[in-house]
Design an enzyme around this catalytic site. Structure first.
Site, PDB file in Angstrom:
ATOM      1  N   GLU A 113       1.779  -8.910  -8.912  1.00 50.72           N
ATOM      2  CA  GLU A 113       0.332  -9.166  -9.023  1.00 50.72           C
ATOM      3  C   GLU A 113       0.031 -10.666  -8.965  1.00 50.72           C
ATOM      4  O   GLU A 113      -0.928 -11.093  -8.332  1.00 50.72           O
ATOM      5  CB  GLU A 113      -0.215  -8.568 -10.324  1.00 50.72           C
ATOM      6  CG  GLU A 113      -0.256  -7.049 -10.304  1.00 50.72           C
ATOM      7  CD  GLU A 113      -0.932  -6.470 -11.530  1.00 50.72           C
ATOM      8  OE1 GLU A 113      -0.958  -7.163 -12.587  1.00 50.72           O
ATOM      9  OE2 GLU A 113      -1.426  -5.340 -11.447  1.00 50.72           O
ATOM     10  N   HIS A 138       8.343   0.648   8.948  1.00 54.34           N
ATOM     11  CA  HIS A 138       7.346   1.539   8.341  1.00 54.34           C
ATOM     12  C   HIS A 138       7.019   1.094   6.916  1.00 54.34           C
ATOM     13  O   HIS A 138       7.912   0.665   6.183  1.00 54.34           O
ATOM     14  CB  HIS A 138       7.905   2.952   8.214  1.00 54.34           C
ATOM     15  CG  HIS A 138       7.943   3.741   9.477  1.00 54.34           C
ATOM     16  ND1 HIS A 138       8.830   3.497  10.488  1.00 54.34           N
ATOM     17  CD2 HIS A 138       7.200   4.799   9.885  1.00 54.34           C
ATOM     18  CE1 HIS A 138       8.641   4.376  11.458  1.00 54.34           C
ATOM     19  NE2 HIS A 138       7.657   5.179  11.122  1.00 54.34           N
ATOM     20  N   ASP A 145      -4.512  -6.126  -8.183  1.00 57.85           N
ATOM     21  CA  ASP A 145      -4.403  -5.456  -9.474  1.00 57.85           C
ATOM     22  C   ASP A 145      -3.844  -4.064  -9.220  1.00 57.85           C
ATOM     23  O   ASP A 145      -4.558  -3.174  -8.762  1.00 57.85           O
ATOM     24  CB  ASP A 145      -5.755  -5.392 -10.179  1.00 57.85           C
ATOM     25  CG  ASP A 145      -5.634  -4.822 -11.590  1.00 57.85           C
ATOM     26  OD1 ASP A 145      -4.499  -4.518 -12.014  1.00 57.85           O
ATOM     27  OD2 ASP A 145      -6.681  -4.682 -12.255  1.00 57.85           O
ATOM     28  N   ASN A 183      15.179  -3.774   6.548  1.00 56.39           N
ATOM     29  CA  ASN A 183      14.664  -2.437   6.874  1.00 56.39           C
ATOM     30  C   ASN A 183      15.750  -1.365   6.831  1.00 56.39           C
ATOM     31  O   ASN A 183      15.579  -0.321   6.207  1.00 56.39           O
ATOM     32  CB  ASN A 183      14.050  -2.484   8.276  1.00 56.39           C
ATOM     33  CG  ASN A 183      13.454  -1.167   8.718  1.00 56.39           C
ATOM     34  OD1 ASN A 183      12.868  -0.449   7.916  1.00 56.39           O
ATOM     35  ND2 ASN A 183      13.616  -0.849   9.990  1.00 56.39           N
TER      36      ASN A 183
HETATM   37 MN    MN Z   1      -2.451  -4.013 -12.808  1.00 56.15          MN
END
Ligand code: MN
Length: 282
Positions: free
Chosen positions: A253, A120, A259, A151
């Site tokens: 990121e 999940h 972002d 998991n």
């Molecule tokens: Mn950011």
């Protein structure tokens, strides 16, 4: 009497107009999905041609789906005490028929015998307010092939810890995602399942923003808000202690091109994203 009835109709008319006046004042962007309050990390859209960054908004969570990978890119959800109740685990893993009709639907059997769990993103135990809410977490669009030890140990511990924070009076915003190709499950290394229709990710990450329970959440985030960012390898040899996989949001990121926390003022966003959480892990 007639006069009164006329007056009543006039009143209903005025109220009716008032409602239709109010709605257009709020652009769709302002009526934010509870689960996308911190932003849409990949600018996912509901355009069917955007097949590998396809936005799906459900009452229980929001996600970006990749048709080619057969998994979500990321799933985002808000967790408050309100979402936690006594609905039992439904275990009704099933294809998500809200996907565009021409797309392949990953089935509950797509992972069978692979050595990877149907992991999940939004956990079953985060959605126990109603049976319907819990059931929604078993849609295959909420699943990734996840190494069983990842998991059932590291990830389960992090999920439990997150719910403990909520039960202690906090609310959290969680974004979970995965990227890369190839993991090591209980039957060894694999890059895809279901004849190539499901990609096994190599990394699984999560970002959790912790606030004390309250209103007007966005405006309560400060440079001292706790942000937990974790990035784990999708392997069965993983350490069960999630705390050892903490990293910065910046690192996630850079690896994904997303972002995160994009709605925050830039200075605040930058400050929160280059820190590694050092708080308790249980
Ligand atoms: Mn950011």
């Amino acid at each position: 009497m007639k006069k009164h009835i006329r007056y009543l109709f006039l009143l209903i008319f005025v109220i009716g107009c008032k409602e239709t006046e109010v709605i257009p004042d709020k652009s769709p962007d302002l009526i934010a999905n509870e689960h996308l309050v911190l932003g849409n990390p990949s600018n996912a859209t509901t355009d069917i041609n955007n097949s590998n960054n396809y936005l799906m908004e459900k009452p229980q969570y929001a996600l970006s789906y990749s048709r080619d990978r057969g998994t979500p890119n990321w799933v985002s959800w808000h967790l408050t005490q309100d979402w936690i109740g006594s609905a039992p685990r439904q275990d009704d893993f099933r294809a998500d028929n809200t996907l565009p009709s021409s797309w392949y639907k990953v089935s509950p059997n797509s992972y069978s015998g692979s050595g990877f769990d149907r992991g999940h993103n939004t956990p079953s135990a985060d959605r126990t307010r109603t049976i319907e809410d819990n059931s929604a977490t078993f849609l295959m669009t909420n699943m990734i092939p996840q190494a069983p030890n990842n998991n059932q140990q590291s990830w389960a511990n992090l999920e439990d810890y997150t719910r403990d924070l909520v039960k202690a009076g906090n609310e959290v915003y969680v974004i979970m995602g995965s990227y890369g190709v190839g993991g090591i499950g209980s039957n060894g290394a694999k890059t895809t399942l279901d004849n190539g229709r499901v990609t096994v990710p190599s990394q699984i990450w999560k970002v959790i923003v912790v606030l004390t329970e309250g209103e007007d959440d966005l405006n309560r985030i400060t440079t001292s808000t706790r942000v937990i960012a974790v990035n784990t390898p999708n392997t069965n040899s993983i350490n069960s202690s999630w705390g050892s996989y903490r990293t910065t949001v910046d690192t996630i990121e850079a690896a994904t091109g997303y972002d995160l926390l994009s709605v925050l003022p830039d200075d605040l966003e930058a400050s929160l994203e280059d820190k590694i959480d050092a708080g308790p892990t249980q």
